[in-house]
Design a protein around this motif. Structure first.
Motif, short mmCIF file in Angstrom:
data_model
loop_
_atom_site.label_atom_id
_atom_site.label_comp_id
_atom_site.label_asym_id
_atom_site.label_seq_id
_atom_site.Cartn_x
_atom_site.Cartn_y
_atom_site.Cartn_z
N UNK A 1 -4.58 -25.58 41.80
CA UNK A 1 -4.77 -25.77 40.37
C UNK A 1 -4.94 -24.41 39.71
N UNK A 2 -4.31 -24.27 38.56
CA UNK A 2 -4.32 -23.03 37.80
C UNK A 2 -4.79 -23.35 36.38
N UNK A 3 -5.68 -22.53 35.86
CA UNK A 3 -6.25 -22.82 34.54
C UNK A 3 -5.27 -22.53 33.41
N UNK A 4 -4.48 -21.45 33.54
CA UNK A 4 -3.47 -21.18 32.51
C UNK A 4 -2.46 -20.16 33.00
N UNK A 5 -1.26 -20.27 32.47
CA UNK A 5 -0.20 -19.31 32.75
C UNK A 5 0.86 -19.44 31.67
N UNK A 6 1.63 -18.39 31.47
CA UNK A 6 2.67 -18.37 30.46
C UNK A 6 4.04 -18.55 31.10
N UNK A 7 4.86 -19.35 30.45
CA UNK A 7 6.21 -19.63 30.93
C UNK A 7 7.19 -19.52 29.77
N UNK A 8 8.42 -19.17 30.10
CA UNK A 8 9.51 -19.17 29.13
C UNK A 8 10.63 -20.03 29.69
N UNK A 9 11.23 -20.83 28.83
CA UNK A 9 12.37 -21.63 29.27
C UNK A 9 13.56 -21.34 28.34
N UNK A 10 14.73 -21.41 28.92
CA UNK A 10 15.96 -21.19 28.16
C UNK A 10 16.55 -22.53 27.78
N UNK A 11 16.99 -22.63 26.54
CA UNK A 11 17.66 -23.84 26.07
C UNK A 11 19.06 -23.47 25.61
N UNK A 12 19.99 -24.36 25.86
CA UNK A 12 21.36 -24.17 25.41
C UNK A 12 21.79 -25.41 24.63
#
Length: 153
Positions: free
Chosen positions: A120-131
């Protein structure tokens, strides 16, 4: 007479700008809808729902992630009082067919290593690509999602 022409031209310019901004806002809303639904379902391990918001080829990555979930991972998820949540940080529209959405994910299970239980992780940043394909925004995965920056908590 000149005053009426000036008012008419100004009104036309304002109307054109309003339409342009309205279309941009509508496009951002479509991107956000797709990205938010994907993020929520992905980090709560509802991969069949996630698949609805992805490109066809991204489905292979979802299957890969799902195939690496072990019983220990399921047990960890079941012990959690609530599911993962998220905050939309930013939506960057690159061009008329590509966008990147940035998220902060809270209280989720991170699976880093095949054969090792997730943690379990309290927080993290992610980026996703959309097309945008056939007039519809979809998430394009080029592998399992990885956080932008490690958060060792």
């Amino acid at each position: 007479m000149k005053n009426h022409s000036t008012i008419g031209i100004c009104t036309l310019i304002v109307a054109l700008l309003a339409c342009s901004q309205s279309k941009e806002t509508e496009e951002i809303n479509r991107i956000t809808f797709t990205a938010d639904n994907f993020i929520e379902s992905y980090f709560n391990y509802d991969f069949s729902k996630s698949c609805q918001f992805c490109t066809e080829e991204s489905g292979l990555w979802l299957k890969f992630v799902a195939s690496n979930i072990e019983q220990e991972d399921i047990d960890i998820l079941r012990r959690q009082p609530e599911g993962a949540s998220f905050e939309t940080k930013d939506i960057n529209v690159i061009n008329d067919s590509t966008a990147i959405a940035h998220y902060r994910i809270y209280n989720f299970m991170r699976m880093d290593t095949i054969g090792k239980a997730g943690e379990m992780t309290s927080k993290a940043d992610y980026a996703i690509t959309l097309v945008k394909r056939h007039g519809k925004w979809q998430v394009r995965m080029e592998g399992p999602l990885r956080s932008e920056k490690r958060n060792h908590d």
